[in-house]
Write a protein that holds these residues in place. Structure first.
Motif, PDB file in Angstrom:
ATOM      1  N   PHE A 205     -52.008  91.374 -70.002  1.00 27.46           N
ATOM      2  CA  PHE A 205     -52.109  91.935 -68.866  1.00 27.46           C
ATOM      3  C   PHE A 205     -53.891  91.638 -68.209  1.00 27.46           C
ATOM      4  O   PHE A 205     -54.093  90.864 -67.930  1.00 27.46           O
ATOM      5  CB  PHE A 205     -51.843  93.240 -68.029  1.00 27.46           C
ATOM      6  N   PRO A 206     -54.159  92.644 -68.671  1.00 24.53           N
ATOM      7  CA  PRO A 206     -55.692  92.698 -68.514  1.00 24.53           C
ATOM      8  C   PRO A 206     -56.712  91.112 -69.659  1.00 24.53           C
ATOM      9  O   PRO A 206     -57.278  90.545 -69.483  1.00 24.53           O
ATOM     10  CB  PRO A 206     -56.252  93.361 -69.334  1.00 24.53           C
ATOM     11  N   LEU A 207     -55.691  90.592 -70.529  1.00 20.97           N
ATOM     12  CA  LEU A 207     -56.113  89.334 -71.443  1.00 20.97           C
ATOM     13  C   LEU A 207     -56.189  88.460 -70.990  1.00 20.97           C
ATOM     14  O   LEU A 207     -56.668  87.853 -70.573  1.00 20.97           O
ATOM     15  CB  LEU A 207     -55.463  89.609 -73.066  1.00 20.97           C
ATOM     16  N   VAL A 208     -55.102  88.446 -69.834  1.00 18.62           N
ATOM     17  CA  VAL A 208     -55.256  86.944 -68.900  1.00 18.62           C
ATOM     18  C   VAL A 208     -55.329  87.091 -67.494  1.00 18.62           C
ATOM     19  O   VAL A 208     -55.926  85.980 -67.322  1.00 18.62           O
ATOM     20  CB  VAL A 208     -53.496  86.760 -69.823  1.00 18.62           C
ATOM     21  N   TYR A 209     -54.804  88.396 -67.108  1.00 20.12           N
ATOM     22  CA  TYR A 209     -55.371  87.987 -65.204  1.00 20.12           C
ATOM     23  C   TYR A 209     -56.407  88.659 -65.344  1.00 20.12           C
ATOM     24  O   TYR A 209     -57.141  88.132 -64.182  1.00 20.12           O
ATOM     25  CB  TYR A 209     -53.997  89.514 -64.968  1.00 20.12           C
ATOM     26  N   VAL A 210     -56.971  89.396 -65.922  1.00 19.39           N
ATOM     27  CA  VAL A 210     -58.604  90.321 -65.907  1.00 19.39           C
ATOM     28  C   VAL A 210     -59.707  89.370 -66.027  1.00 19.39           C
ATOM     29  O   VAL A 210     -60.494  89.457 -65.858  1.00 19.39           O
ATOM     30  CB  VAL A 210     -58.424  91.425 -65.915  1.00 19.39           C
TER      31      VAL A 210
ATOM     32  N   ILE B  23     -61.777  96.876 -61.836  1.00 21.98           N
ATOM     33  CA  ILE B  23     -62.517  96.221 -62.408  1.00 21.98           C
ATOM     34  C   ILE B  23     -62.514  94.356 -61.941  1.00 21.98           C
ATOM     35  O   ILE B  23     -63.843  93.746 -61.992  1.00 21.98           O
ATOM     36  CB  ILE B  23     -62.633  96.062 -63.742  1.00 21.98           C
ATOM     37  N   GLY B  24     -60.977  93.938 -61.810  1.00 21.39           N
ATOM     38  CA  GLY B  24     -61.320  92.718 -61.666  1.00 21.39           C
ATOM     39  C   GLY B  24     -61.391  92.743 -60.336  1.00 21.39           C
ATOM     40  O   GLY B  24     -62.540  91.192 -60.352  1.00 21.39           O
ATOM     41  N   GLU B  25     -60.730  92.834 -59.735  1.00 21.73           N
ATOM     42  CA  GLU B  25     -61.231  92.912 -58.127  1.00 21.73           C
ATOM     43  C   GLU B  25     -62.207  93.100 -57.311  1.00 21.73           C
ATOM     44  O   GLU B  25     -62.775  91.910 -56.600  1.00 21.73           O
ATOM     45  CB  GLU B  25     -60.201  93.786 -57.545  1.00 21.73           C
ATOM     46  N   PHE B  26     -62.984  94.321 -58.055  1.00 21.05           N
ATOM     47  CA  PHE B  26     -64.892  94.510 -56.924  1.00 21.05           C
ATOM     48  C   PHE B  26     -65.208  95.055 -58.604  1.00 21.05           C
ATOM     49  O   PHE B  26     -66.934  95.006 -58.142  1.00 21.05           O
ATOM     50  CB  PHE B  26     -64.313  96.175 -56.551  1.00 21.05           C
ATOM     51  N   LEU B  41     -62.882  96.697 -70.029  1.00 21.42           N
ATOM     52  CA  LEU B  41     -61.084  96.702 -69.642  1.00 21.42           C
ATOM     53  C   LEU B  41     -60.280  96.980 -71.443  1.00 21.42           C
ATOM     54  O   LEU B  41     -59.262  97.959 -71.569  1.00 21.42           O
ATOM     55  CB  LEU B  41     -61.033  94.933 -69.590  1.00 21.42           C
ATOM     56  N   LEU B  42     -61.016  96.883 -72.484  1.00 25.13           N
ATOM     57  CA  LEU B  42     -60.599  96.898 -73.460  1.00 25.13           C
ATOM     58  C   LEU B  42     -60.389  98.653 -73.948  1.00 25.13           C
ATOM     59  O   LEU B  42     -58.767  99.069 -74.569  1.00 25.13           O
ATOM     60  CB  LEU B  42     -61.352  96.317 -75.334  1.00 25.13           C
ATOM     61  N   ALA B  43     -61.495  99.753 -73.431  1.00 25.33           N
ATOM     62  CA  ALA B  43     -60.959 100.763 -73.924  1.00 25.33           C
ATOM     63  C   ALA B  43     -60.004 101.250 -73.074  1.00 25.33           C
ATOM     64  O   ALA B  43     -59.047 101.956 -73.532  1.00 25.33           O
ATOM     65  CB  ALA B  43     -62.447 101.334 -73.286  1.00 25.33           C
TER      66      ALA B  43
END
Lengths: 212, 90
Positions: A205-210, B23-26, B41-43
């Motif tokens: 999810f984070p890899l591809v979408y975010v 994080i992705g949106e805002f 994000l990785l953490a």
């Protein structure tokens, strides 16, 4: 008249008896829950997904602008909803295993059913996402990003289907009372596979979408 | 594993998922972009994966060897993603 022998706190009152002191907390188990074979299968699956993730990440490194632009066309909210559904399904399955371990198969079966519903919800949401992309004329040959997106998510989609088949089998057998504290092998093995499917999505999810 | 602990893990995982989406949106509004966002994000991903492996998969009370295989996979995948991201920045 019998006398009650009071022992000091530091003295083990099971000494000389057939009851062994509980050392389960102190000594780690030698093998993980479930069948050892399922763990080798899980590790092989994780290796395959790991290679896929690395291929996506390095593929992106050579096409950053394309990947960042195409990522905007994905439905991130749908991806987040699917993360919630998969994690909740995993929680339901973990609660099912815990209930069966306490000789509560009926409760365990209900938790498994809730897990199956969440997993089914994942397939529905992902199905809508695919339908949206296919109706826009997107396919594997559209560009490098969509080649990775479709193949990676569909590979995972197939694993969710297999995981659901396993959960349905566990639900049927749990309802029949096939599992209990003395026989947890089957339910623990199936649950471990389902959690692997969840674990992979947690990276996907984070890899591809975010990430951008 | 008791039910209370499993419920707590689920709540933490839900909050972590919300943080990832946030994080992705805002993220851009609060300056959380680029390598900083990537590291966050990785953490979060590692924390979530670790909880699933240890508490849902039941590896917390198992010998280090088994835990290290799953956590090692998570670390290796995270490291490869980070290296690829770093290459892309150049």
């Amino acid at each position: 008249m019998g006398q009650i022998k009071v022992l000091p706190l530091w003295q083990d009152d099971t000494a000389g008896m057939d009851i062994a002191p509980d050392t389960s907390r102190a000594t780690p188990a030698a093998a993980p829950p479930g069948d050892l074979a399922i763990w080798f299968f899980i590790l092989a699956e994780l290796l395959a997904f790991g290679v896929f993730f690395a291929a996506y990440a390095f593929g992106r490194a050579h096409n950053v602008e394309l990947f960042n632009e195409m990522q905007k066309t994905l439905n991130r909210e749908a991806g987040a909803v699917n993360t919630v559904l998969l994690i909740t399904a995993s929680w339901c399955v973990a609660r099912a295993v815990e209930a069966v371990g306490r000789s509560r198969p009926a409760t365990g079966a209900r938790w498994l059913l809730a897990g199956i519903a969440c997993g089914g919800g994942f397939l529905v949401v992902k199905g809508f996402e695919y339908a949206d992309k296919f109706s826009a004329g997107i396919n594997l040959s559209t560009n490098t990003f969509y080649m990775f997106y479709l193949s990676l998510t569909f590979f995972h989609f197939m694993h969710v289907i297999l995981g659901l088949v396993i959960l349905v089998a566990l639900w049927v057998k749990t309802r029949q009372g096939a599992y209990g504290p003395a026989d947890m092998n089957g339910i623990e093995s199936g649950a471990a596979y389902w959690h692997m499917v969840d674990l992979v999505w947690i990276v996907l999810f984070p890899l591809v979408y975010v990430m951008r | 594993m008791n039910t209370r602990h499993l419920n707590t893990v689920w709540v933490v995982l839900m909050l972590a998922t919300l943080a990832t989406l946030g994080i992705g949106e805002f993220g851009a509004r609060f300056g959380l972009t680029g390598p900083l966002a990537m590291a966050a994000l990785l953490a979060i991903c590692f924390v979530k994966g670790r909880l699933v492996a240890l508490d849902f998969m039941g590896l917390r009370g198992v010998k280090f060897f088994w835990r290290s295989l799953l956590l090692g996979w998570l670390l290796l995948v995270s490291a490869l993603i980070a290296i690829a991201y770093w290459i892309a920045l150049k």
